[in-house]
Design a protein around this motif. Sequence first.
Motif, PDB file in Angstrom:
ATOM      1  N   LEU A  39      75.619  14.099  64.272  1.00 11.25           N
ATOM      2  CA  LEU A  39      74.871  13.078  64.997  1.00 11.25           C
ATOM      3  C   LEU A  39      75.860  12.316  65.872  1.00 11.25           C
ATOM      4  O   LEU A  39      77.083  12.423  65.667  1.00 11.25           O
ATOM      5  CB  LEU A  39      74.197  12.122  64.010  1.00 11.25           C
ATOM      6  N   PRO A  40      75.383  11.540  66.862  1.00 13.54           N
ATOM      7  CA  PRO A  40      76.336  10.685  67.581  1.00 13.54           C
ATOM      8  C   PRO A  40      77.116   9.841  66.591  1.00 13.54           C
ATOM      9  O   PRO A  40      76.534   9.296  65.645  1.00 13.54           O
ATOM     10  CB  PRO A  40      75.424   9.829  68.468  1.00 13.54           C
ATOM     11  N   PRO A  41      78.432   9.734  66.751  1.00 18.02           N
ATOM     12  CA  PRO A  41      79.255   9.065  65.739  1.00 18.02           C
ATOM     13  C   PRO A  41      79.059   7.567  65.658  1.00 18.02           C
ATOM     14  O   PRO A  41      79.466   6.945  64.688  1.00 18.02           O
ATOM     15  CB  PRO A  41      80.686   9.406  66.168  1.00 18.02           C
ATOM     16  N   VAL A  42      78.449   6.972  66.686  1.00 16.65           N
ATOM     17  CA  VAL A  42      78.172   5.535  66.691  1.00 16.65           C
ATOM     18  C   VAL A  42      76.759   5.311  67.205  1.00 16.65           C
ATOM     19  O   VAL A  42      76.147   6.206  67.792  1.00 16.65           O
ATOM     20  CB  VAL A  42      79.190   4.759  67.562  1.00 16.65           C
ATOM     21  N   GLN A  43      76.237   4.107  66.966  1.00 20.99           N
ATOM     22  CA  GLN A  43      74.889   3.742  67.400  1.00 20.99           C
ATOM     23  C   GLN A  43      74.971   2.541  68.337  1.00 20.99           C
ATOM     24  O   GLN A  43      74.793   1.404  67.905  1.00 20.99           O
ATOM     25  CB  GLN A  43      74.019   3.427  66.184  1.00 20.99           C
ATOM     26  N   PRO A  44      75.237   2.771  69.610  1.00 24.81           N
ATOM     27  CA  PRO A  44      75.428   1.655  70.547  1.00 24.81           C
ATOM     28  C   PRO A  44      74.119   0.983  70.918  1.00 24.81           C
ATOM     29  O   PRO A  44      73.069   1.621  71.008  1.00 24.81           O
ATOM     30  CB  PRO A  44      76.051   2.339  71.767  1.00 24.81           C
ATOM     31  N   ALA A 122      87.030  -1.149  68.191  1.00 24.93           N
ATOM     32  CA  ALA A 122      87.072  -0.554  66.856  1.00 24.93           C
ATOM     33  C   ALA A 122      87.754   0.803  66.870  1.00 24.93           C
ATOM     34  O   ALA A 122      88.431   1.184  65.912  1.00 24.93           O
ATOM     35  CB  ALA A 122      85.656  -0.414  66.313  1.00 24.93           C
ATOM     36  N   GLY A 123      87.569   1.549  67.956  1.00 23.50           N
ATOM     37  CA  GLY A 123      88.138   2.888  68.043  1.00 23.50           C
ATOM     38  C   GLY A 123      87.601   3.612  69.260  1.00 23.50           C
ATOM     39  O   GLY A 123      87.067   2.990  70.190  1.00 23.50           O
ATOM     40  N   TYR A 124      87.722   4.935  69.217  1.00 20.74           N
ATOM     41  CA  TYR A 124      87.396   5.747  70.390  1.00 20.74           C
ATOM     42  C   TYR A 124      86.714   7.040  69.969  1.00 20.74           C
ATOM     43  O   TYR A 124      86.849   7.504  68.828  1.00 20.74           O
ATOM     44  CB  TYR A 124      88.671   6.085  71.172  1.00 20.74           C
ATOM     45  N   THR A 125      85.994   7.631  70.914  1.00 16.18           N
ATOM     46  CA  THR A 125      85.431   8.952  70.711  1.00 16.18           C
ATOM     47  C   THR A 125      85.462   9.692  72.046  1.00 16.18           C
ATOM     48  O   THR A 125      85.830   9.125  73.075  1.00 16.18           O
ATOM     49  CB  THR A 125      83.995   8.884  70.140  1.00 16.18           C
ATOM     50  N   VAL A 126      85.104  10.965  72.023  1.00 13.32           N
ATOM     51  CA  VAL A 126      85.063  11.783  73.229  1.00 13.32           C
ATOM     52  C   VAL A 126      83.656  11.706  73.808  1.00 13.32           C
ATOM     53  O   VAL A 126      82.673  11.665  73.073  1.00 13.32           O
ATOM     54  CB  VAL A 126      85.427  13.245  72.916  1.00 13.32           C
ATOM     55  N   SER A 149      69.276  10.549  82.207  1.00 10.23           N
ATOM     56  CA  SER A 149      68.250  11.453  81.706  1.00 10.23           C
ATOM     57  C   SER A 149      68.550  11.857  80.260  1.00 10.23           C
ATOM     58  O   SER A 149      69.716  11.843  79.821  1.00 10.23           O
ATOM     59  CB  SER A 149      68.162  12.700  82.591  1.00 10.23           C
ATOM     60  N   ASP A 150      67.516  12.219  79.538  1.00 12.34           N
ATOM     61  CA  ASP A 150      67.660  12.566  78.122  1.00 12.34           C
ATOM     62  C   ASP A 150      68.745  13.630  77.924  1.00 12.34           C
ATOM     63  O   ASP A 150      68.845  14.581  78.710  1.00 12.34           O
ATOM     64  CB  ASP A 150      66.335  13.093  77.560  1.00 12.34           C
ATOM     65  N   THR A 151      69.539  13.469  76.874  1.00 10.38           N
ATOM     66  CA  THR A 151      70.600  14.369  76.397  1.00 10.38           C
ATOM     67  C   THR A 151      71.893  14.287  77.196  1.00 10.38           C
ATOM     68  O   THR A 151      72.866  14.972  76.857  1.00 10.38           O
ATOM     69  CB  THR A 151      70.169  15.851  76.326  1.00 10.38           C
ATOM     70  N   LEU A 152      71.973  13.454  78.244  1.00  8.76           N
ATOM     71  CA  LEU A 152      73.133  13.483  79.140  1.00  8.76           C
ATOM     72  C   LEU A 152      74.282  12.582  78.708  1.00  8.76           C
ATOM     73  O   LEU A 152      75.177  12.307  79.503  1.00  8.76           O
ATOM     74  CB  LEU A 152      72.711  13.125  80.568  1.00  8.76           C
ATOM     75  N   CYS A 153      74.304  12.151  77.443  1.00  4.65           N
ATOM     76  CA  CYS A 153      75.451  11.362  76.968  1.00  4.65           C
ATOM     77  C   CYS A 153      75.926  11.857  75.597  1.00  4.65           C
ATOM     78  O   CYS A 153      75.797  11.155  74.589  1.00  4.65           O
ATOM     79  CB  CYS A 153      75.096   9.885  76.899  1.00  4.65           C
ATOM     80  N   PRO A 154      76.487  13.065  75.541  1.00  3.44           N
ATOM     81  CA  PRO A 154      77.069  13.506  74.275  1.00  3.44           C
ATOM     82  C   PRO A 154      78.294  12.680  73.900  1.00  3.44           C
ATOM     83  O   PRO A 154      79.137  12.400  74.751  1.00  3.44           O
ATOM     84  CB  PRO A 154      77.468  14.963  74.538  1.00  3.44           C
ATOM     85  N   LEU A 155      78.364  12.302  72.626  1.00  7.01           N
ATOM     86  CA  LEU A 155      79.531  11.625  72.065  1.00  7.01           C
ATOM     87  C   LEU A 155      79.949  12.374  70.807  1.00  7.01           C
ATOM     88  O   LEU A 155      79.120  12.881  70.071  1.00  7.01           O
ATOM     89  CB  LEU A 155      79.202  10.174  71.697  1.00  7.01           C
ATOM     90  N   GLY A 156      81.263  12.394  70.541  1.00  3.82           N
ATOM     91  CA  GLY A 156      81.709  12.997  69.296  1.00  3.82           C
ATOM     92  C   GLY A 156      82.971  13.832  69.465  1.00  3.82           C
ATOM     93  O   GLY A 156      83.612  13.769  70.508  1.00  3.82           O
ATOM     94  N   PRO A 157      83.303  14.652  68.502  1.00  2.00           N
ATOM     95  CA  PRO A 157      82.529  14.842  67.270  1.00  2.00           C
ATOM     96  C   PRO A 157      82.629  13.679  66.291  1.00  2.00           C
ATOM     97  O   PRO A 157      81.735  13.453  65.499  1.00  2.00           O
ATOM     98  CB  PRO A 157      83.133  16.112  66.680  1.00  2.00           C
ATOM     99  N   GLY A 158      83.748  12.909  66.393  1.00  2.00           N
ATOM    100  CA  GLY A 158      83.941  11.812  65.455  1.00  2.00           C
ATOM    101  C   GLY A 158      84.328  10.529  66.161  1.00  2.00           C
ATOM    102  O   GLY A 158      84.535  10.482  67.375  1.00  2.00           O
ATOM    103  N   PHE A 159      84.415   9.483  65.385  1.00  2.00           N
ATOM    104  CA  PHE A 159      84.863   8.162  65.827  1.00  2.00           C
ATOM    105  C   PHE A 159      86.218   7.926  65.183  1.00  2.00           C
ATOM    106  O   PHE A 159      86.356   8.015  63.952  1.00  2.00           O
ATOM    107  CB  PHE A 159      83.826   7.117  65.406  1.00  2.00           C
TER     108      PHE A 159
END
Length: 284
Positions: A39-44, A122-126, A149-159
């Motif tokens: 899942l996205p590693p954070v919930q902004p 707090a930290g960083y992700t890709v 648009s939907d799906t156009l902001c992948p984050l991860g894999p980790g925080f």
Amino acid sequence: MTEYRRILLGGAVVETERKGEELVARDGRRVAIKDAIHLPPVQPGKIIAVHLNHVSRVHEFQIKLSATPTYFQKPTSALNSHNGDVVRPKGCKWLNYEGEVAIVIGKRARNISQAEASQYIAGYTVANDFGLHDFRDTDAGSMLRVKGSDTLCPLGPGFVTGWDFRNKYLRTYVNGKVVQDGNTAEMTWDMNYLVADIARNITLEPGDVLLSGTPANSRPVQPGDLVEVEVEGLGRLSNRVVEGPEPIRTDVGAQPTESEEVLSTALGGDWEFRGIRAPKKPGA
């Protein structure tokens, strides 16, 4: 450094810590990384992105960078995860990757200095700040559909916590081939500057994400392409591009276009320096 990942485990959303090639939940359950459903590693609560920051990107377009950063916002409904599908709507052609580093806010920040900013990170992700340039003619100012648009902001894999952003490589791959090769050292404004700048008049809350810009050579990708962004010390974010099942509705709103503005942005240096021109429309 410590890396955390949010995954689906036993039908529930679980926060885990990476231990080698396994993810370990707080209750002791373990899952191999290769088997995890990410899942996205954070919930902004909000996602804010800088338009231009990397010097190589500025040089590519042969433009003069503004004296201070400019920004746009991506809706949280655009969030996607490691191994998630990125949907290019049917009828659209100009979907570009943009590999980036994402800043994750750790505590409420408002009216802070650059010197203080690191205390609020707090930290960083890709991140991969995908852009659907088919809508650039109508949304160039807001970037709402282009970047939101939907799906156009992948984050991860980790925080990742405890990561030093200085002088780290950033690479994007399409089907295993390097297509972007940048470094955080070429950023005009570093992470602390970006956080302090936004927090002057927009309160940043824990979990909020700031995207820090992409290097040169953002280019279009096609359904079936595997796009991966790797940042030194943060890991490798992978996403497959797929075609949406339905075309953009034609009974409302602006339609996808292929103007010079669209093509010159999507193709970057290829447009100006290699003589590529827009394909003629039927009957033209």
